[in-house]
Design an enzyme around this catalytic site. Structure first.
Site, PDB file in Angstrom:
ATOM      1  N   HIS A 163      47.732  70.724  42.351  1.00 24.98           N
ATOM      2  CA  HIS A 163      46.092  70.813  42.586  1.00 24.98           C
ATOM      3  C   HIS A 163      45.183  71.947  42.372  1.00 24.98           C
ATOM      4  O   HIS A 163      43.949  71.517  42.009  1.00 24.98           O
ATOM      5  CB  HIS A 163      46.106  70.527  44.116  1.00 24.98           C
ATOM      6  CG  HIS A 163      46.123  69.154  44.647  1.00 24.98           C
ATOM      7  ND1 HIS A 163      45.253  68.161  44.196  1.00 24.98           N
ATOM      8  CD2 HIS A 163      46.698  69.011  45.785  1.00 24.98           C
ATOM      9  CE1 HIS A 163      45.665  66.963  44.862  1.00 24.98           C
ATOM     10  NE2 HIS A 163      46.243  67.496  45.851  1.00 24.98           N
ATOM     11  N   MET A 194      47.685  71.743  52.249  1.00 25.63           N
ATOM     12  CA  MET A 194      46.347  71.538  51.646  1.00 25.63           C
ATOM     13  C   MET A 194      45.989  72.485  50.869  1.00 25.63           C
ATOM     14  O   MET A 194      46.397  73.773  50.696  1.00 25.63           O
ATOM     15  CB  MET A 194      45.098  71.652  52.845  1.00 25.63           C
ATOM     16  CG  MET A 194      43.710  71.533  52.371  1.00 25.63           C
ATOM     17  SD  MET A 194      43.419  69.816  51.556  1.00 25.63           S
ATOM     18  CE  MET A 194      42.183  70.529  50.368  1.00 25.63           C
ATOM     19  N   GLU A 195      45.545  72.156  49.473  1.00 26.41           N
ATOM     20  CA  GLU A 195      45.430  72.955  48.301  1.00 26.41           C
ATOM     21  C   GLU A 195      44.538  73.951  48.054  1.00 26.41           C
ATOM     22  O   GLU A 195      43.748  74.262  47.233  1.00 26.41           O
ATOM     23  CB  GLU A 195      45.283  71.934  47.177  1.00 26.41           C
ATOM     24  CG  GLU A 195      44.184  71.023  47.198  1.00 26.41           C
ATOM     25  CD  GLU A 195      44.225  69.782  47.561  1.00 26.41           C
ATOM     26  OE1 GLU A 195      43.285  68.916  47.357  1.00 26.41           O
ATOM     27  OE2 GLU A 195      45.005  69.711  48.599  1.00 26.41           O
ATOM     28  N   ASN A 196      43.889  74.212  49.161  1.00 22.27           N
ATOM     29  CA  ASN A 196      42.599  75.256  49.195  1.00 22.27           C
ATOM     30  C   ASN A 196      42.831  76.363  48.266  1.00 22.27           C
ATOM     31  O   ASN A 196      43.831  77.138  47.947  1.00 22.27           O
ATOM     32  CB  ASN A 196      42.586  76.156  50.670  1.00 22.27           C
ATOM     33  CG  ASN A 196      42.622  75.133  51.573  1.00 22.27           C
ATOM     34  OD1 ASN A 196      41.729  74.058  51.865  1.00 22.27           O
ATOM     35  ND2 ASN A 196      43.565  75.379  52.556  1.00 22.27           N
ATOM     36  N   GLU A 225      45.231  63.332  43.612  1.00 20.15           N
ATOM     37  CA  GLU A 225      46.271  63.021  44.294  1.00 20.15           C
ATOM     38  C   GLU A 225      47.724  62.419  43.574  1.00 20.15           C
ATOM     39  O   GLU A 225      48.535  62.746  43.651  1.00 20.15           O
ATOM     40  CB  GLU A 225      46.083  62.399  45.611  1.00 20.15           C
ATOM     41  CG  GLU A 225      45.200  62.845  46.811  1.00 20.15           C
ATOM     42  CD  GLU A 225      45.616  64.222  47.171  1.00 20.15           C
ATOM     43  OE1 GLU A 225      46.649  64.569  46.991  1.00 20.15           O
ATOM     44  OE2 GLU A 225      44.793  64.898  47.750  1.00 20.15           O
ATOM     45  N   GLU A 265      39.489  68.979  54.073  1.00 23.00           N
ATOM     46  CA  GLU A 265      39.357  67.835  53.342  1.00 23.00           C
ATOM     47  C   GLU A 265      39.610  66.498  54.231  1.00 23.00           C
ATOM     48  O   GLU A 265      40.827  66.631  55.237  1.00 23.00           O
ATOM     49  CB  GLU A 265      40.358  67.690  52.300  1.00 23.00           C
ATOM     50  CG  GLU A 265      40.356  66.350  51.220  1.00 23.00           C
ATOM     51  CD  GLU A 265      41.259  66.715  50.131  1.00 23.00           C
ATOM     52  OE1 GLU A 265      40.897  66.008  48.948  1.00 23.00           O
ATOM     53  OE2 GLU A 265      42.651  67.053  50.347  1.00 23.00           O
ATOM     54  N   HIS A 320      53.364  70.170  44.490  1.00 24.56           N
ATOM     55  CA  HIS A 320      52.097  69.318  44.740  1.00 24.56           C
ATOM     56  C   HIS A 320      50.773  70.053  44.906  1.00 24.56           C
ATOM     57  O   HIS A 320      49.916  69.992  44.265  1.00 24.56           O
ATOM     58  CB  HIS A 320      52.412  68.463  45.787  1.00 24.56           C
ATOM     59  CG  HIS A 320      51.487  67.218  46.196  1.00 24.56           C
ATOM     60  ND1 HIS A 320      51.457  66.066  45.844  1.00 24.56           N
ATOM     61  CD2 HIS A 320      50.257  67.599  46.554  1.00 24.56           C
ATOM     62  CE1 HIS A 320      50.295  65.432  46.300  1.00 24.56           C
ATOM     63  NE2 HIS A 320      49.561  66.450  46.712  1.00 24.56           N
ATOM     64  N   GLU A 321      51.004  70.926  45.914  1.00 27.31           N
ATOM     65  CA  GLU A 321      49.872  71.793  46.147  1.00 27.31           C
ATOM     66  C   GLU A 321      49.279  72.750  45.099  1.00 27.31           C
ATOM     67  O   GLU A 321      48.133  72.762  44.661  1.00 27.31           O
ATOM     68  CB  GLU A 321      49.911  72.572  47.446  1.00 27.31           C
ATOM     69  CG  GLU A 321      50.064  71.722  48.863  1.00 27.31           C
ATOM     70  CD  GLU A 321      49.358  70.487  49.102  1.00 27.31           C
ATOM     71  OE1 GLU A 321      48.149  70.716  48.356  1.00 27.31           O
ATOM     72  OE2 GLU A 321      49.964  69.546  49.463  1.00 27.31           O
TER      73      GLU A 321
END
Length: 875
Positions: free
Chosen positions: A326, A289-291, A345, A148, A322-323
């Protein structure tokens, strides 16, 4: 994605841009083709500089054509074929823009309908957190991905846009001794020969390219347990992963990650939407990062020692929350285009802080969230800005959307709307939206319609639109009107910010009087608010609103007299609004100082130190010696008595074990303020002595909670010899928190010799790439370091900018927003304006930097004499 800003190297300078024609899509691709499925086969050996790939993309072609645009960045493509039924066409692949736009030119007409595009290629590993990157940790090499916003194209040819969601099937060939992870569970593996093993993974749910992820290396794996619950009826495969030797530090992630996940499932009412959940750490990753199914974090966020400071535990809870938020907002439902990245976000910020507070209420997540939102208001008040929902037309505008406006302003607006609507109605709207678009895409209009229908209140849409679609912060002028208030709204405009056309918002205005909350929706320029309680009336109840307020001096005197007893968020909102009223030319500096003295007794650190920290900012003006001495005296008054009231300062490990977390964090903040603003010699001596003892091998001399501030004090007071000792200890350490604290301390150098040494360390290849850039980012936070980095950029701009990943590079001008003179503004303009193409963007960030400098100049001119007079009396 939770960003920590700058990281390391990219290829923007080595990929020549072909002569552009109007047809080259530098933003969204045309509707000529749409992917329907990907099959990726990669051979990845992290010990090598390059990897190889075979990509097949099932594509729906809209109409017959001899060429197609898609994405690929620095891929050495050896072969491209297109298969349409029984017909096969070859194609020539050309990268036509440095951002990663590529064109396929076919040797015949590609027919409309279903086509499979097949690519064979190789490409370099990246060294910073972009694309497929690698790093050596200890004796082993590892590889991770970070895609991202637009870096999937560095690993495979693709239609690299969020609106294209398809299944992905990955096959990865890697050295047999290494473990391999991807978004989905591994379903088969076999020997490939030559010491390699083939790993095959299940096809994924529909994903955009930016959520595809993999990792290869000699990882430690700690399985967790995500048991079934009322929402998810079956147990979920779950694990925590890190580089070799870090298993002990994964225990918190293994045990607590599933609890955080369950809190989200309970709120959303939808089971975690993917087949498994792995959380993996990387020392190079900037932020997290929310993969889908393979969430990536910087080591410091996921790897915690048993004695981890409260701040690190808070960061763990907030960022993991947070992640994982997502996984619903962003992964299950994805924006159609980057214009609506705020839907990802803002919601992850809001939901992450909400769940972080539920997970461990004592860690201060809620006040931390408000502190960040108040800082975002400063950005939002500038002459140069952007709305939460900003139309993105070109790829070089995308990175600017990942800023405090999207994250913190967006999160605070959601908090405001939730409190106004009521939590139940707000939740129904959220759940309706997620169910309506599950595994698909949605834009802002879709979201607004969902919230109106799900909550049962269509009137909430104008509230959303007024805050999401326009720039700026409302300021509400409040004047007593009988038993209530007369309120007037306008755009908040500090001294030095250009006037704009009048603006209004649909502002939910809530106040608290005693235990009674009173609200009104202000839709025009003026209105009234009837107060229904008794006692002190407090604007912005619970600090939930995204607005500031202005009072007359009598009003400020009354409110601030009781501020030390206010709940933390209301005290913070009051302090922020008073400072903002001062910088707008209304409240006096004397009122600010007297209020800071009152709030010095507040029980919560953010409320205690918000005004003192703002006051410290006037040091940028270049104070006279008398005023500077007064500033130090005032800082001592605002910190040392309170610090002493908490007991004798003890820096040894575990000295405050068992103490209430809020008091511990207050003490730590007061120590930092006393050391670096008041410049108290005794506090600095204690810190420096403990830092020396710690590096000398006394493991009990310095608690991790004070290590960061002690290292900074020692770097500044002991200089280069201590810096070299610290570098040696850093390189020997496997503790991510220790390494982060050491790197940031080295970047806090504030003498010519120390800054010269720190600049040399930014090129020290023994450090991780992310550590070198962290130091480069920290140096400009102090005047001498700012000048040194600026001079280095003037000498060798491209080489320094090239150490920063493309995603973060446009933010580089913001490192110099701390300047406060017209000459410096002109120098910043002259350096960066011609280099925006090299940065791959940054026009917005440069404008914000210049605006911040000019604001400082204007505030100094308007208020400098007043500030000097008040501070001189404080001696």
């Amino acid at each position: 994605m939770k960003t920590l800003l700058l990281a390391s190297a990219a290829l923007l300078f080595t990929v020549p841009a072909a002569a552009q024609t109007p047809e080259v899509p530098l933003g969204r691709l045309t509707d000529a083709a749409r992917p329907t499925a990907y099959r990726l086969a990669l051979t990845i050996d992290p010990t090598q500089p390059r990897f190889t790939g075979h990509t097949e993309i099932d594509t729906q072609v809209a109409r017959a054509t001899r060429s197609l645009y898609l994405h690929g960045n620095d891929l050495n493509v050896a072969r491209v074929i297109a298969t349409a039924g029984q017909r096969t066409l070859t194609a020539r692949y050309t990268q036509v823009d440095a951002s990663g736009v590529a064109r396929l030119d076919f040797d015949g007409a590609l027919p409309a309908g279903r086509v499979t595009l097949t690519f064979d290629y190789d490409a370099p590993f990246m060294t910073g957190s972009e694309g497929l990157y690698r790093a050596k940790v200890g004796d082993d090499w590892y590889a991770w991905t970070q895609f991202e916003p637009i870096d999937a194209r560095r690993m495979f040819p693709s239609f690299d846009e969020p609106g294209f969601k398809t299944p992905f099937t990955l096959t990865i060939t890697a050295p047999t001794a290494q473990k391999v992870f991807a978004n989905t569970p591994e379903i088969a593996h076999g020997t490939a020969g030559g010491g390699l093993t083939v790993h095959k993974f299940a096809a994924s749910k529909p994903l955009p390219t930016y959520l595809v992820a993999l990792a290869v290396g000699a990882f430690d794996v700690v399985p967790g347990n995500a048991p079934a619950n009322a929402v998810r009826k079956t147990a979920l495969p779950y694990s925590a992963i890190a580089t070799k030797g870090q298993a002990a530090r994964l225990q918190l992630a293994a045990s607590e990650g599933p609890k955080i996940l369950a809190l989200h499932e309970d709120y959303f009412g939808i089971p975690y939407p993917f087949e498994k959940l792995d959380q993996i750490a990387s020392p190079v990753m900037s932020g997290a990062m929310e993969n889908a199914g393979l969430v990536t974090y910087n080591d410091t966020l996921l790897l915690l020692s048993p004695d981890a400071p409260a701040r690190q535990r808070s960061d763990f809870g907030m960022v993991v929350a947070h992640e994982l938020a997502h996984q619903w907002f962003g992964d299950l439902v994805t924006p159609t285009w980057w214009t609506d990245i705020w839907l990802n976000e803002s919601f992850a910020e809001w939901a992450g802080n909400r769940v972080g507070e539920l997970w461990q209420p004592g860690l201060g997540t809620e006040v931390g969230q408000l502190a960040e939102a108040l800082a975002a208001m400063d950005t939002d008040s500038q002459s140069v800005g952007r709305p939460i929902r900003q139309e993105i037309k070109r790829s070089d505008e995308v990175s600017s959307a990942f800023d405090s406006i999207t994250y913190q302003k967006g999160g605070q607006v959601l908090t405001m709307v939730e409190r106004y609507l009521g939590p139940d109605r707000f939740r129904r709207g959220v759940q309706y939206h997620l169910n309506r678009f599950r595994y698909g895409n949605a834009d802002a209009n879709d979201f607004f319609a969902s919230m109106a229908k799900g909550s049962g209140d269509a009137g909430i849409v104008p509230v959303f639109r007024s805050f999401v679609e326009q720039t700026g912060v409302p300021v509400i002028s409040i004047r007593q009107d009988g038993t209530g208030w007369r309120v007037t709204q306008a755009r908040y405009r500090p001294i030095g910010v250009a006037a704009v056309a009048p603006q209004t918002w649909n502002v939910p205005i809530c106040a608290r009087q005693g235990e009674v909350r009173s609200c009104t929706l202000l839709t025009g320029a003026t209105g009234t608010l009837a107060l229904k309680g008794s006692g002190l009336a407090v604007p912005n109840a619970d600090g939930a609103g995204y607005w500031r307020y202005s009072l007359d001096d009598a009003g400020w005197q009354t409110l601030m007299a009781g501020a030390a007893a206010l709940p933390a968020r209301e005290a913070m909102a009051a302090a922020d609004s008073l400072w903002s009223d001062f910088t707008a030319g209304n409240a006096s500096f004397a009122r600010v100082v007297s209020s800071a003295r009152i709030l010095a007794d507040h029980r919560e650190r953010s409320a205690t130190l918000l005004l003192p920290s703002a006051i410290d900012g006037v040091e940028r003006f270049g104070l006279t010696p008398a005023a500077d001495a007064g500033l130090r005296r005032l800082a001592a008054d605002l910190s040392l008595p309170r610090l002493r009231s908490l007991g004798a300062l003890k820096l040894t490990t575990g000295a405050y074990a068992g103490e209430e977390t809020g008091q511990s964090q207050l003490r730590q903040s007061l120590v930092s303020y006393a050391a670096f603003v008041a410049k108290d010699a005794e506090v600095r001596r204690q810190l420096t002595t403990a830092a020396q003892a710690s590096l000398a091998g006394n493991a009990q001399a310095l608690d991790p909670s004070y290590r960061a501030v002690a290292f900074v004090a020692a770097v500044q007071d002991l200089g280069v010899p201590f810096m070299d000792q610290l570098r040696t200890a850093l390189l020997a350490s496997t503790d991510p928190l220790f390494r982060q604290q050491a790197v940031r301390a080295l970047g806090a150098a504030d003498t010519p010799a120390a800054v010269t040494r720190a600049l040399a360390l930014t090129e020290d290849q023994a450090l991780q790439s992310s550590e070198r850039v962290s130091m480069l980012r920290t140096l400009p936070t102090r005047p001498i370091g700012r000048d040194a980095v600026f001079a280095r950029l003037q000498q060798n701009f491209e080489a320094i900018a090239g150490t920063i990943p493309a995603f973060s590079r446009p933010r580089l001008p913001l490192s110099f927003a701390g300047y406060c003179s017209a000459d410096k503004a002109a120098a910043v303009e002259a350096l960066f304006r011609p280099k925006l193409a090299i940065l791959g963007g940054g026009a917005l960030e440069l404008g914000q930097t210049l605006d911040a400098i000019n604001q400082c100049v204007a505030l100094k001119a308007a208020k400098g004499a007043e500030i000097e007079a008040v501070l001189t009396k404080a001696q």
